[in-house]
Structure formats: C-alpha cells, structure tokens
Design a protein around this motif. Structure first.
Motif, short mmCIF file in Angstrom:
data_model
loop_
_atom_site.label_atom_id
_atom_site.label_comp_id
_atom_site.label_asym_id
_atom_site.label_seq_id
_atom_site.Cartn_x
_atom_site.Cartn_y
_atom_site.Cartn_z
N PHE A 155 0.83 -1.21 0.00
CA PHE A 155 0.00 0.00 0.00
C PHE A 155 0.86 1.26 0.00
CE2 PHE A 155 0.87 -0.58 4.45
CZ PHE A 155 0.99 0.71 4.94
N CYS A 156 2.07 1.18 0.53
CA CYS A 156 2.96 2.35 0.55
C CYS A 156 3.35 2.77 -0.86
CB CYS A 156 4.22 2.05 1.36
SG CYS A 156 3.91 1.94 3.13
N ALA A 157 3.48 1.81 -1.76
CA ALA A 157 3.81 2.15 -3.14
C ALA A 157 2.72 3.03 -3.74
CB ALA A 157 3.99 0.88 -3.96
N VAL A 158 1.47 2.78 -3.35
CA VAL A 158 0.35 3.60 -3.82
C VAL A 158 0.46 5.01 -3.23
CG1 VAL A 158 -2.16 3.84 -3.80
CG2 VAL A 158 -1.12 1.58 -4.12
N ILE A 159 0.85 5.10 -1.98
CA ILE A 159 0.99 6.40 -1.33
C ILE A 159 2.06 7.24 -2.05
CG2 ILE A 159 1.74 7.56 0.80
CD1 ILE A 159 0.36 5.20 2.30
N PHE A 160 3.15 6.59 -2.45
CA PHE A 160 4.21 7.31 -3.17
C PHE A 160 3.74 7.86 -4.50
CE2 PHE A 160 7.18 5.31 -0.21
CZ PHE A 160 8.17 6.28 -0.09
N ALA A 161 2.66 7.31 -5.04
CA ALA A 161 2.13 7.76 -6.33
C ALA A 161 1.24 9.00 -6.21
CB ALA A 161 1.34 6.63 -7.00
N ILE A 162 0.86 9.36 -4.99
CA ILE A 162 0.03 10.55 -4.77
C ILE A 162 0.87 11.79 -5.12
CG2 ILE A 162 -1.17 11.95 -3.04
CD1 ILE A 162 -1.72 9.29 -1.53
N PRO A 163 0.30 12.69 -5.92
CA PRO A 163 1.06 13.89 -6.30
C PRO A 163 1.59 14.64 -5.07
CG PRO A 163 -0.95 13.75 -7.58
CD PRO A 163 -1.03 12.66 -6.54
N GLY A 164 2.88 14.96 -5.12
CA GLY A 164 3.53 15.70 -4.05
C GLY A 164 4.21 14.84 -3.01
N VAL A 165 3.83 13.57 -2.92
CA VAL A 165 4.41 12.71 -1.88
C VAL A 165 5.88 12.39 -2.18
CG1 VAL A 165 4.32 10.41 -0.82
CG2 VAL A 165 2.23 11.74 -1.10
N ARG A 166 6.17 12.04 -3.42
CA ARG A 166 7.54 11.64 -3.74
C ARG A 166 8.55 12.77 -3.51
NH1 ARG A 166 9.42 6.66 -6.89
NH2 ARG A 166 7.23 6.21 -6.62
N PRO A 167 8.28 14.01 -3.92
CA PRO A 167 9.25 15.08 -3.62
C PRO A 167 9.48 15.26 -2.11
CG PRO A 167 7.73 15.82 -5.31
CD PRO A 167 7.21 14.50 -4.80
N LEU A 168 8.41 15.15 -1.34
CA LEU A 168 8.56 15.25 0.12
C LEU A 168 9.37 14.07 0.66
CD1 LEU A 168 5.00 16.44 1.19
CD2 LEU A 168 7.12 17.77 1.19
N ALA A 169 9.10 12.88 0.14
CA ALA A 169 9.83 11.69 0.57
C ALA A 169 11.31 11.82 0.23
CB ALA A 169 9.24 10.45 -0.08
N ARG A 170 11.62 12.38 -0.92
CA ARG A 170 13.03 12.57 -1.30
C ARG A 170 13.73 13.52 -0.34
NH1 ARG A 170 11.28 13.11 -7.49
NH2 ARG A 170 11.38 10.90 -8.05
N ARG A 171 13.04 14.59 0.03
CA ARG A 171 13.64 15.55 0.98
C ARG A 171 13.84 14.90 2.34
NH1 ARG A 171 10.87 21.29 0.66
NH2 ARG A 171 12.64 21.75 2.00
N ALA A 172 12.84 14.16 2.80
CA ALA A 172 12.95 13.48 4.09
C ALA A 172 14.07 12.44 4.06
CB ALA A 172 11.62 12.82 4.46
N TYR A 173 14.14 11.68 2.97
CA TYR A 173 15.19 10.66 2.84
C TYR A 173 16.56 11.32 2.88
CZ TYR A 173 17.87 6.65 1.41
OH TYR A 173 18.80 5.63 1.40
N ALA A 174 16.74 12.41 2.14
CA ALA A 174 18.02 13.11 2.11
C ALA A 174 18.41 13.61 3.49
CB ALA A 174 17.97 14.26 1.10
N TRP A 175 17.44 14.11 4.23
CA TRP A 175 17.70 14.60 5.59
C TRP A 175 18.19 13.45 6.47
CZ3 TRP A 175 16.18 13.69 10.57
CH2 TRP A 175 16.49 14.69 11.51
N VAL A 176 17.49 12.32 6.42
CA VAL A 176 17.87 11.15 7.23
C VAL A 176 19.23 10.62 6.77
CG1 VAL A 176 17.29 8.75 7.78
CG2 VAL A 176 15.52 10.51 7.84
N ALA A 177 19.44 10.52 5.47
CA ALA A 177 20.70 9.98 4.94
C ALA A 177 21.90 10.78 5.42
CB ALA A 177 20.65 9.93 3.42
#
Length: 120
Positions: A86-108
C-alpha cells in the motif's frame, strides 16, 4: 550486470541502515530481495554501481537493469513486501515523492548519528 533478483545495496557500517535492512528482511518472508552492503565493493561493481553513489544513499537494482536510489528505492522496495505494498500507492500521490526525497536526504545525511554503530 543485472542481478537475478531485486537487490538492495546499503551502508553495512551504519547502525540505522542495518536496523532498517533487518526490518526489511523480516517483512520479506519469501526472500525476494537480495541484500548487499556497499562495503562489498566487488559485488557493487558487478551491479554496475559507483561506490560514491551507493555510499550516499541506498540503491535498489532490479533484474531488468533499472536502478532506483534513496526515496525512489524505498517506494519500489515496498512493492516487494506484502504488508507494505500500500505504501507504493501512497508514493504515487502527487507531491508525496518530492517530500519523501527531501525526508530521505535529511535522514541519509544524519544516519550515522541516529543509531550508534557500536550499538550492534
């Protein structure tokens, strides 16, 4: 060279990364995903990945040769984990992926501070 199954390349010296991979392993009951620490440089080279890139963020290499990194890899990994599809579907919602990329970069950037390496 593309692997025979989806392969996650991660930082094996990072406690946070190892804890995350342990969690993925528990979700992956069928053993669909191969797990390779980027410190296995010969294996990383076989996958056609550059070490500086895999040191910066997790990568997923698919058997068809496609490569995903960071948050994009997380979205694809979810497709292989029965309880997280179901998370893969969430990533397809407009705007989610750019936010996820920013969050991932912060954690990384801070991953070595999140879980002490010696804690394992």
């Amino acid at each position: 060279m593309a692997p025979d199954r989806p392969t996650i390349v991660f930082d094996g010296s990072c406690g946070f990364c190892r804890d995350t991979i342990d969690l993925v392993s528990r979700w992956d009951r069928a053993g669909t995903l191969a797990l390779v620490p980027f410190q296995q440089s010969d294996r990383v080279a076989e996958l056609g990945l550059a070490e500086p890139a895999v040191a910066a963020e997790m990568h997923l290499v698919l058997p068809d040769g496609r490569v995903f990194a960071g948050a994009d890899a997380v979205a694809e990994i979810c497709r292989f984990l029965p309880g997280l599809r179901f998370c893969a579907v969430i990533f397809a919602i407009p705007g989610v992926r750019p936010l996820a990329r920013r969050a991932y970069a912060w954690v990384a950037r801070r991953r070595h501070c999140l879980v002490p390496t010696a804690a394992r």
